[in-house]
Design an enzyme around this catalytic site. Structure first.
Site, PDB file in Angstrom:
ATOM      1  N   HIS A   1       0.906  -1.398   0.238  1.00 13.79           N
ATOM      2  CA  HIS A   1       0.120   0.071  -0.170  1.00 13.79           C
ATOM      3  C   HIS A   1       0.940   1.849   0.598  1.00 13.79           C
ATOM      4  CE1 HIS A   1      -3.074  -3.166   1.198  1.00 13.79           C
ATOM      5  NE2 HIS A   1      -2.064  -3.260   2.194  1.00 13.79           N
TER       6      HIS A   1
ATOM      7  N   GLU B   1      -1.269  -0.513   8.647  1.00 13.79           N
ATOM      8  CA  GLU B   1      -2.374  -1.630   8.942  1.00 13.79           C
ATOM      9  C   GLU B   1      -1.884  -2.362   9.505  1.00 13.79           C
ATOM     10  OE1 GLU B   1      -2.786  -3.379   4.895  1.00 13.79           O
ATOM     11  OE2 GLU B   1      -2.110  -5.214   5.738  1.00 13.79           O
TER      12      GLU B   1
ATOM     13  N   HIS C   1       3.412  -7.260   2.305  1.00 19.22           N
ATOM     14  CA  HIS C   1       2.841  -8.548   2.955  1.00 19.22           C
ATOM     15  C   HIS C   1       1.960  -9.376   1.645  1.00 19.22           C
ATOM     16  CE1 HIS C   1       0.274  -4.713   2.729  1.00 19.22           C
ATOM     17  NE2 HIS C   1      -0.704  -5.385   3.387  1.00 19.22           N
TER      18      HIS C   1
ATOM     19  N   ARG D   1      -1.411  -5.078  -6.132  1.00 18.63           N
ATOM     20  CA  ARG D   1      -1.660  -6.473  -5.839  1.00 18.63           C
ATOM     21  C   ARG D   1      -0.042  -6.238  -7.189  1.00 18.63           C
ATOM     22  NH1 ARG D   1      -6.712  -7.263  -7.243  1.00 18.63           N
ATOM     23  NH2 ARG D   1      -8.076  -6.864  -5.395  1.00 18.63           N
TER      24      ARG D   1
HETATM   25 ZN    ZN Z   1      -2.888  -4.935   3.569  1.00 19.16          ZN
END
Ligand code: ZN
Length: 313
Positions: free
Chosen positions: A104, A123, A181, A201
Site C-alpha cells: 500500500h 495496517e 505483505h 497487487r
Molecule cells: Zn494489506
C-alpha cells in the site's frame, strides 16, 4: 442510562476468492457464503458500512451516524481533520487460501498515484486463530531492486525473495505503508488500518477472481512505493505494550472481573473482543463483538472474563 452508550456494530461481509467459513465457525457470525474473506466490523466507506445495533442510533450505518453526530462519535480532536471522515477501518479477515502479495502507498504517495482522494494505508494484524504451520509474508528476505523484482516475477520465482514469518494465535504485526505483505492460508486475524482501500497487487498466484477473470495487478505503482530493503529484524510486536503509530494505537487487555476504560470527549475508542465474554456498561458481549465507544460516552465499565483489543484512533 447514558445518552451515548457503547455502540455494538453489525458488520458488512465481503466474499473473496481466498475466503472461508472461519468467521462463522469461530465467531458465530452469519456469513453470506463459504467464501467469506472479510467482516468489516467498523467501517464507514462508500464500498462498505457497519451498522449500529443498539442505542439511540440503532439501525443507522456508521456513515449516517457520523453525518448527524460527528463530534459526539469521533471526538473533538478529529474535528477539522478532513470533515467527519472516520479515520480507521477494522476488519476480521479469514484467509482460507493465500491472499495476493501486495503493498500500500503512504499518505504522501497515494494522492500522487490515485488523485486527490487517494489515501495511504498503514495496517496492523492481530492473529486470532492459525493452523499449525501458518505463516505470513513480511517484506523481502534479501535486499531487492525493481529489476530483480521484475525478473523474479517473470521467472515465477518470487517466493525465493520473500520473508516468510511463522505465526500463531496472539501474534501481532505492524505493516507500515510500503511493506510488501501477504497473508497465507490458514490464518484468521483482526486488521486495524487507516481508512483506505488502495492496494497494489504484484502477484496473485495466476488465480481467477470470483467473477472468473484474473484480478488486476499493479506492478508499476507497487514499484513506486515498495520498500526494497531486506527485513533484518523479527517483525513480531509486543501487543501487550501496544502497537503505536501515527494513525492508531492498539493494546491487548486481559479482563478478569471488573475494569474501566476512560473515554474522553477528545476521541472515540474501539473494543474488539478476541476471547471470552462479559458485559460493557451492562450490555452483554461475546467473542467476535466489536464495540465503538463514542467520544461523548464517558468512562465505561467492563465485567467478565475476556481478552480484548483496545483501539484508539
Ligand atoms: Zn494489506
Amino acid at each position: 442510562m447514558k445518552t451515548w452508550e457503547p455502540m455494538f456494530m453489525d458488520p458488512e461481509f465481503k466474499e473473496t476468492v481466498w475466503g472461508g467459513t472461519g468467521i462463522m465457525s469461530i465467531f458465530g457470525k452469519k456469513i453470506p457464503s463459504a467464501h467469506t474473506g472479510e467482516s468489516w466490523e467498523i467501517a464507514a466507506r462508500e464500498n462498505g458500512n457497519s451498522t449500529i445495533r443498539n442505542g439511540r442510533l440503532a439501525g443507522k450505518t456508521l456513515a449516517e451516524a457520523l453525518e448527524t453526530n460527528p463530534v459526539e462519535i469521533l471526538g473533538y480532536s478529529f474535528m477539522g481533520k478532513g470533515a467527519y471522515r472516520f479515520p480507521l477501518l477494522v476488519k476480521i479477515i479469514d484467509a482460507e487460501d493465500d491472499l495476493s502479495i501486495q503493498v500500500h502507498p503512504n499518505d504522501e504517495q497515494a494522492p500522487v498515484l490515485e488523485g486527490p482522494q487517494g489515501r495511504g494505508k498503514t495496517e496492523m494484524w492481530y492473529v486470532m486463530d492459525a493452523e499449525p504451520d501458518a505463516q505470513i509474508v513480511y517484506g523481502f528476505e534479501r535486499d531487492m531492486d525493481p529489476e530483480t523484482l521484475d525478473a523474479a516475477i517473470e521467472n515465477g520465482v518470487l517466493e525465493n525473495y520473500l520473508n516468510y514469518v511463522p505465526v500463531k494465535k496472539g501474534d501481532a504485526f505492524l505493516i507500515p505503508a510500503g511493506t510488501l505483505h501477504s497473508l497465507c492460508g490458514g490464518v484468521i486475524l483482526a486488521e486495524i488500518q487507516q481508512n483506505s482501500d488502495t492496494t497494489y497487487r504484484i502477484y496473485d498466484y495466476n488465480r481467477a477472481g470470483l467473477d472468473g477473470n484474473p484480478r488486476p495487478l499493479h506492478l508499476e505503482k507497487a514499484k513506486e512505493v515498495l520498500n526494497f530493503s531486506k527485513v533484518s529484524e523479527d517483525p513480531h510486536e509486543n501487543i501487550d505494550e501496544g502497537i503505536v503509530c501515527p494513525y492508531f494505537q492498539v493494546y491487548r487487555r486481559n479482563l478478569r472481573g471488573m475494569q474501566e476504560i476512560a473515554v474522553t470527549t477528545d476521541r472515540f475508542q474501539i473494543v474488539m473482543i478476541v476471547e471470552g465474554s462479559g458485559k460493557i456498561d451492562g450490555i452483554p458481549f461475546r467473542k467476535g463483538d466489536t464495540i465503538l465507544l463514542p467520544a461523548a460516552g464517558e468512562t465505561v465499565g467492563l465485567e467478565g472474563r475476556a481478552v480484548y483489543l483496545q483501539i484508539l484512533g
